[in-house]
Design an enzyme around this catalytic site. Structure first.
Site, PDB file in Angstrom:
ATOM      1  N   ARG A  80       1.066  -0.937   0.034  1.00 29.87           N
ATOM      2  CA  ARG A  80      -0.049   0.241  -0.584  1.00 29.87           C
ATOM      3  C   ARG A  80       1.453   1.422  -0.020  1.00 29.87           C
ATOM      4  O   ARG A  80       1.509   1.325   1.143  1.00 29.87           O
ATOM      5  CB  ARG A  80      -0.839   0.342   1.041  1.00 29.87           C
ATOM      6  CG  ARG A  80      -1.643   1.059   1.881  1.00 29.87           C
ATOM      7  CD  ARG A  80      -2.746   0.828   2.919  1.00 29.87           C
ATOM      8  NE  ARG A  80      -3.926   2.554   3.149  1.00 29.87           N
ATOM      9  CZ  ARG A  80      -2.860   3.095   4.062  1.00 29.87           C
ATOM     10  NH1 ARG A  80      -1.996   3.014   4.750  1.00 29.87           N
ATOM     11  NH2 ARG A  80      -3.939   4.401   3.846  1.00 29.87           N
ATOM     12  N   HIS A 124      -2.409  11.382   1.294  1.00 31.03           N
ATOM     13  CA  HIS A 124      -1.853  10.971   1.807  1.00 31.03           C
ATOM     14  C   HIS A 124      -1.181  12.284   2.765  1.00 31.03           C
ATOM     15  O   HIS A 124      -0.138  11.960   3.046  1.00 31.03           O
ATOM     16  CB  HIS A 124      -1.158   9.390   2.943  1.00 31.03           C
ATOM     17  CG  HIS A 124      -0.806   8.748   3.723  1.00 31.03           C
ATOM     18  ND1 HIS A 124      -1.099   7.562   3.935  1.00 31.03           N
ATOM     19  CD2 HIS A 124       0.160   9.735   4.376  1.00 31.03           C
ATOM     20  CE1 HIS A 124      -0.243   7.440   5.210  1.00 31.03           C
ATOM     21  NE2 HIS A 124      -0.332   8.778   6.055  1.00 31.03           N
ATOM     22  N   GLU A 169      -6.833   8.096   6.792  1.00 30.26           N
ATOM     23  CA  GLU A 169      -7.182   8.815   8.048  1.00 30.26           C
ATOM     24  C   GLU A 169      -7.164  10.170   7.636  1.00 30.26           C
ATOM     25  O   GLU A 169      -6.746  11.790   8.343  1.00 30.26           O
ATOM     26  CB  GLU A 169      -5.683   8.637   8.991  1.00 30.26           C
ATOM     27  CG  GLU A 169      -5.572   7.464   8.967  1.00 30.26           C
ATOM     28  CD  GLU A 169      -4.980   7.191  10.071  1.00 30.26           C
ATOM     29  OE1 GLU A 169      -3.760   8.304  11.104  1.00 30.26           O
ATOM     30  OE2 GLU A 169      -3.721   6.354  10.845  1.00 30.26           O
ATOM     31  N   ASN A 298      -7.208   1.582   9.801  1.00 31.17           N
ATOM     32  CA  ASN A 298      -5.776   2.019  11.087  1.00 31.17           C
ATOM     33  C   ASN A 298      -5.697   2.180  12.073  1.00 31.17           C
ATOM     34  O   ASN A 298      -6.749   2.489  12.790  1.00 31.17           O
ATOM     35  CB  ASN A 298      -5.518   3.119  10.019  1.00 31.17           C
ATOM     36  CG  ASN A 298      -4.938   3.119   8.821  1.00 31.17           C
ATOM     37  OD1 ASN A 298      -5.535   2.759   8.420  1.00 31.17           O
ATOM     38  ND2 ASN A 298      -4.876   4.848   8.580  1.00 31.17           N
ATOM     39  N   TYR A 300      -3.515   1.644  15.872  1.00 31.16           N
ATOM     40  CA  TYR A 300      -2.442   1.619  16.249  1.00 31.16           C
ATOM     41  C   TYR A 300      -3.098   1.486  18.116  1.00 31.16           C
ATOM     42  O   TYR A 300      -2.118   0.940  18.729  1.00 31.16           O
ATOM     43  CB  TYR A 300      -1.722   3.117  16.719  1.00 31.16           C
ATOM     44  CG  TYR A 300      -1.259   3.170  15.121  1.00 31.16           C
ATOM     45  CD1 TYR A 300      -0.174   2.638  14.769  1.00 31.16           C
ATOM     46  CD2 TYR A 300      -1.967   3.721  14.233  1.00 31.16           C
ATOM     47  CE1 TYR A 300       0.860   2.781  13.200  1.00 31.16           C
ATOM     48  CE2 TYR A 300      -1.621   3.682  12.639  1.00 31.16           C
ATOM     49  CZ  TYR A 300      -0.527   3.118  11.702  1.00 31.16           C
ATOM     50  OH  TYR A 300       0.042   2.827  11.001  1.00 31.16           O
ATOM     51  N   GLU A 375      -3.262  -0.186   8.372  1.00 34.28           N
ATOM     52  CA  GLU A 375      -1.885   0.725   8.928  1.00 34.28           C
ATOM     53  C   GLU A 375      -2.142   0.064  10.334  1.00 34.28           C
ATOM     54  O   GLU A 375      -3.449   0.009  10.785  1.00 34.28           O
ATOM     55  CB  GLU A 375      -1.450   1.943   9.159  1.00 34.28           C
ATOM     56  CG  GLU A 375      -1.789   2.614   7.760  1.00 34.28           C
ATOM     57  CD  GLU A 375      -1.126   4.314   8.421  1.00 34.28           C
ATOM     58  OE1 GLU A 375      -1.422   4.471   9.280  1.00 34.28           O
ATOM     59  OE2 GLU A 375      -1.576   4.742   7.284  1.00 34.28           O
TER      60      GLU A 375
HETATM   61  C1  PNW Z   1      -0.676   7.237  11.079  1.00 34.83           C
HETATM   62  N1  PNW Z   1      -2.767  10.128  16.499  1.00 34.83           N
HETATM   63  O1  PNW Z   1      -0.161   8.637  11.754  1.00 34.83           O
HETATM   64  C2  PNW Z   1      -0.275   7.992   9.129  1.00 34.83           C
HETATM   65  O2  PNW Z   1      -1.139   7.505   8.501  1.00 34.83           O
HETATM   66  C3  PNW Z   1       1.036   7.330   8.757  1.00 34.83           C
HETATM   67  O3  PNW Z   1       1.494   8.027   7.775  1.00 34.83           O
HETATM   68  C4  PNW Z   1       1.852   7.429  10.316  1.00 34.83           C
HETATM   69  O4  PNW Z   1       2.814   7.313  10.001  1.00 34.83           O
HETATM   70  C5  PNW Z   1       1.265   6.405  11.144  1.00 34.83           C
HETATM   71  O5  PNW Z   1       0.591   6.369  11.589  1.00 34.83           O
HETATM   72  C6  PNW Z   1       2.043   6.410  12.346  1.00 34.83           C
HETATM   73  O6  PNW Z   1       1.735   7.394  13.346  1.00 34.83           O
HETATM   74  C7  PNW Z   1      -0.957   8.935  13.043  1.00 34.83           C
HETATM   75  O7  PNW Z   1      -1.971  11.507  16.912  1.00 34.83           O
HETATM   76  C8  PNW Z   1      -0.743  10.137  13.300  1.00 34.83           C
HETATM   77  O8  PNW Z   1      -3.766   9.817  16.821  1.00 34.83           O
HETATM   78  C9  PNW Z   1      -1.396  10.357  14.490  1.00 34.83           C
HETATM   79  C10 PNW Z   1      -2.188   9.602  14.930  1.00 34.83           C
HETATM   80  C11 PNW Z   1      -2.568   8.567  14.449  1.00 34.83           C
HETATM   81  C12 PNW Z   1      -2.197   7.535  13.707  1.00 34.83           C
END
Ligand code: PNW
Length: 472
Positions: A80, A124, A169, A298, A300, A375
């Protein structure tokens, strides 16, 4: 033997990795490319850690062949990536630059030759600077410019790319870009952030429509949303209401229009003091709700919230920006808390259960729609051993935990078709610069040499066997 060591992923499962244009390409002034908002922002003193910029990044623009070969060596069957709008349409308007499109054509051909399925993201975060100068995402016209750009790229690459994503995002574009200002263009205006969110929804709908008009029948259209898991600190009514507010501002503001053709009533109520939503014109919500072929999630880390009290943490520091300005318009009554547990180098708590919850939620909310984890990954402070090898057992544990959650969701009926690890290789981590390494492949920023970390070998083994090896 525990079930987790025996159960397999479906044979057609996509084992992918993800990147984005500004984070890896470099070559920012080559072949007619002009500045995007991220060029401007990263070159503004004080905006990124150490003043880091994407000027060179990991030089993928010149090294894409080697990077694809590396993916093939690792046995990945999906990749991707995103297209830099400023390479294709430097001013954000008008005719396309052929050399810009040719780069992506060569990249895709290289992928296809190696049996790696491309998934192309149109946007992006790297808006052409000229469009920001004309008002950026808070301006309605930007959505129409995006649709034109979508059509150009769709026409050029629709014959060889089957999976298309409009936006990545949009929450970050709107609320980190125009609300907290920690992302480009660095504006801090809560009302503008909500206008930006609406025009991103409109852009998605117009872009999806433009793609449909030019893609062959097999072309599939998707969107990747940061889909937050928001948990209340307690089951008390005030904390539940706080969680509702953040869920609306993180998820409902995009999933609402895109999946259901409406903003949540609770969102409109919570933000009434910030904006009157008068820029939502008749037909916009129907436009935003286009038939989709897939939904990208996505993920995290989850959020933990309560009603604000005297002892609140204040605006969350763990990835939602920190800084003086909140990215949550209308949520002054909400406090963020650190979810307990181990954290990655970003300070983000590791919580694979959140990914399971998220997948099950969207399986229910969008029945029948194939899902992709577009992601998921972790930053660690990786360092090569004296012999050059890079060992990252924490990342292996992270991937094992999250892929186990994906597999459990599949076993429970979710249609997850693939997983894209963030990221293929270390790269420009936005405001954090090169200090945060998310890659499965280590990049030496002096020589730009790539070295697969032990997690890359672990992931390769998972891709090859369709099962998860024991975490080292
Ligand atoms: C995502 N938050 O970014 C992006 O899609 C990527 O480009 C990035 O490198 C990756 O996650 C890791 O950070 C985020 O503040 C940036 O919640 C900030 C947040 C979430 C996702």
């Amino acid at each position: 033997m525990p079930e987790s060591l025996t159960e397999s992923f479906p044979p057609a499962f996509l084992w992918g990795a993800a990147t984005s244009a500004y984070q890896i390409e470099g070559a920012v002034r080559e072949d007619g490319r002009t500045p995007s908002i991220w060029d401007t922002f990263s070159h503004t003193p004080g905006r990124t850690a150490g003043g880091d910029t994407g000027d060179i990044a990991v030089d993928h623009y010149h090294r894409y062949r080697d990077d694809v070969a590396l993916m093939a060596d690792l046995g990945l069957n999906a990749y991707r990536f995103s297209v830099s709008w400023s390479r294709v349409q430097p001013t954000g308007r008008g005719p396309a630059v052929q050399v810009g499109l040719d780069f992506y054509r060569r990249l895709v051909d290289e992928l296809l030759a190696k049996g790696i399925q491309p998934a192309l993201t149109l946007y992006h975060w790297d808006l052409p600077q000229e469009l920001e100068d004309a008002g950026g995402w808070p301006e309605r016209d930007t959505a129409f410019r995006f649709a034109e750009y979508a059509r150009i790229v769709g026409e050029a690459l629709g014959d060889r790319v089957d999976l298309w994503t409009t936006l990545n995002e949009p929450w970050c574009s709107a609320f980190l870009g125009y609300g907290s200002g920690v992302h480009a263009p660095g504006r801090t205006d809560p009302a503008a952030a909500l206008r930006a969110a609406h025009h991103l929804n409109l852009a998605h709908g117009l872009g999806a429509t433009a793609l449909r008009s030019v893609l062959p029948a097999r072309g599939r259209v998707a969107v990747s949303l940061n889909s937050s898991v928001v948990r209340p600190l307690s089951q008390g009514p005030a904390d539940l209401a706080a969680a509702r507010t953040i869920d609306d501002l993180a998820n409902g503001v995009f999933h609402g229009p895109i999946l259901h053709g409406a903003y949540p009533e609770t969102l409109l109520a919570a933000t009434a003091s910030v904006t009157d939503w008068s820029y939502v014109l008749d037909g916009d919500l129907a436009t935003a709700r286009q038939p989709l072929d897939a939904l990208g999630l996505n993920y995290y880390t989850p959020a933990l919230v309560s009603a604000a009290s005297g002892t609140a943490d204040g605006p969350r520091a763990d990835g939602h920006g920190g800084g003086d300005h909140s990215p949550w318009p209308g949520a002054e009554g909400v406090a963020f808390h650190q979810t307990p547990g181990e954290r990655t180098e970003m300070g983000w708590t590791i919580d694979p259960e959140g990914l399971y919850e998220l997948i099950m939620r969207y399986s229910a909310e969008a029945p029948g729609l194939p899902l992709y984890v577009t992601e998921n990954g972790a930053a660690y402070d990786d360092k090569p051993d004296p012999d050059g090898a890079v060992h990252d057992p924490e990342r292996i544990a992270y991937l094992h935990g999250h892929l186990s959650a994906v597999r459990r969701a599949i076993a429970d009926g979710a249609r997850v078709r693939g997983y894209y690890l963030w990221s293929l290789m270390d790269n420009f981590e936005w405001a954090y610069g090169y200090g945060k390494r998310f890659g499965a492949v280590y990049v030496d920023y002096t020589t730009l040499t790539r070295t697969p970390k032990s997690s890359a070998h672990w992931y390769a083994e998972a891709a090859r066997t369709g099962t998860l090896p024991r975490p080292a």
